[in-house]
Scaffold this active site. Sequence first.
Site, short mmCIF file in Angstrom:
data_model
loop_
_atom_site.label_atom_id
_atom_site.label_comp_id
_atom_site.label_asym_id
_atom_site.label_seq_id
_atom_site.Cartn_x
_atom_site.Cartn_y
_atom_site.Cartn_z
N GLN A 71 0.78 -0.96 -0.07
CA GLN A 71 -0.06 0.06 -0.05
C GLN A 71 0.97 1.41 0.18
O GLN A 71 2.17 1.40 0.10
CB GLN A 71 -1.04 -0.09 1.06
N HIS A 72 0.14 2.41 -0.25
CA HIS A 72 0.72 3.71 0.13
C HIS A 72 1.69 3.93 -1.20
O HIS A 72 1.13 3.91 -2.17
CB HIS A 72 1.36 3.73 1.37
N ASP A 228 -2.75 -4.86 0.50
CA ASP A 228 -2.24 -6.08 0.93
C ASP A 228 -3.07 -6.47 2.24
O ASP A 228 -3.53 -7.73 2.23
CB ASP A 228 -0.85 -6.20 1.20
#
Length: 468
Positions: A71-72, A228
Site C-alpha cells: 500500500q501507500h 495487502d
Amino acid sequence: MTLVAGVDSSTQSCKIVIRDADTGELVRSGRAPHPDSTAVHPGKWLEAFQTAAAEAGGLADVAALSVGGQQHGMIALDEAGEVVRDALLWNDTRSAQAATDLIAELDEQQWADAIGSVPVASLTVTKLRWLRDAESENAARTRAVALPHDWLTWQLAGGQNLQNLVTDRSDASGTGYWSPRTESYREDLLERALGHGAVLPRVLGAHEGAGTGTTGLYQGLLGPGAGDNAAAALALALQPGDVAVSIGTSGVVSAIADAPTADGSGMVNGFADATGRYLPLACTLNAARVLDWAAGLLGVDHKGLAELALKAPAGAEGLVLVPYFEGERTPNRPRSTAALHGMRLSNTTPAHIARAAVEALLCSLADGIDAVRAAGVPVQRAFLIGGAAQSEAVQQLAPGILGLDVLVPTPGEYVADGAARQAAWVLSGKPEQPEWSASGAPKVLAADQLTPQVREQYAEVRELTADR
C-alpha cells in the site's frame, strides 16, 4: 475447471497463485523477487510479474485476475503516462518531515476526520509533499498519481491513457486524500500536498470489473485489486468482530468494521476493506524481530526459543521486556528504546528470557487490539497469521494474553489468495462473495486460561520506560 489468478506485488517479491474459481483449490503458483530498495522503478515490478507468471505455468487459461499489493507508495506519471521518477515505497521515510508539516497545517483530528488517518511518512500524501519541496521540477511534470497495484493493473490493461487508471477503496484509503467516510477523493488535500491537481485512479466497487487485459502478459478479466491487508482479510473471509493479528517484520492488527473510524491519536488508521466495509488498523514496529533477537541472544533457533519459553512460568517471575528496539508506533514512541526490567539471578535463565520475549511480543500486539477497541470497533476473536505465528510458544500463549479465542489458519500466501478470491467474485457476477476461503479450516485455540497479570506487569513497565 475455471481458473482465477491472484497476485501479491509486495515490497519484496511478486507472488502469483492460480486457483479453481469454484472451490478455491490451489492449482499452481510462481514467484519472483523485487529489488531491495525503498525507491524502485515500477517497470521492475512488471518484470517480476512476467517471471512469476512464467513460473506459474502462464496465464493463458486464467479467466480472471486481481492484483493485491503493497500500500501507500507514490508513482508519479507525466502526461504521456511515463514514470517521472522511481516510485517511493511505503517504507521510504524521506517524507517524515513532510508529514510533520502537513499536520502543522491541519491538526491530527482534522486529518483523521478527513481521511480516517493521521499522516505518517508511509502515506502517499506525505510523499507528494516531499516531491513538491525536494524535486519541484518532477512535481510540476506530474499529471497523474498511482499506487503500486493501480499501476500494475493499468499495465495489464494496456497502459497509455491516464484516464483508464483504476483502483479500489482499500488502497485509495491509504493515500491520504481519499475519504472512507464520504467514499470520495479529497482533491483539496492532494493539491495541498503536490501543489496542483492530478489525474487520480477511478475507485471501483468491491467486485466491479476493471476491464480486460489487452497485452501479451494477460488477456482475461481484471478485478479491482486491493491493498495487502485488505486482500489478506478477504482470503481469510473475516467478518465484523474478527481481527487479524499478523506477525511479520512489523506487527499489524486489522479488524473488520461496519463503520469508518477517525482516531485523532494516530494509533489507528481508518482504512476501507475490499468488501464494502472498513478495516481499522494498528501497526507495531517491533514484531517477529523480537523473537529473532531473543533467539540470537540465546544461541537457539526459533523452535528452540519456543521450547525454552514454554518451560518458564507465566510472567517469567517478574522479568519483563519492553520490545521497542526500533522505537514504536503503537503507542507512538518513536524515540523509545527496548528495556529488560525486573532482573534477578533467579529469573535471568534462558527460559525466562525466552518467555519474556514471547510475552512482550504478544503484549505489544494486545496494545494494538486495545487501540482498535478504543476506536469503537468490537473485537471478538483473533486470526493469527504471519511467519512468527507458527511459533508453538506464540500460539500457546496468545489466547491467554490477548484474552480472545485465537484461530490459526493454514499458512499461505494470504494477499495473493485474497486477490484470487476477489477475481472469482468478479467473474461470478454475483453480489455474494465466493463461499470458499483460501485459508482452509483454522486451528482453534480457546481463551480458557487467561493470564491478565502478564499484561498488567507489562503495562506497568511500559509506562516506567515511556520517556526513554
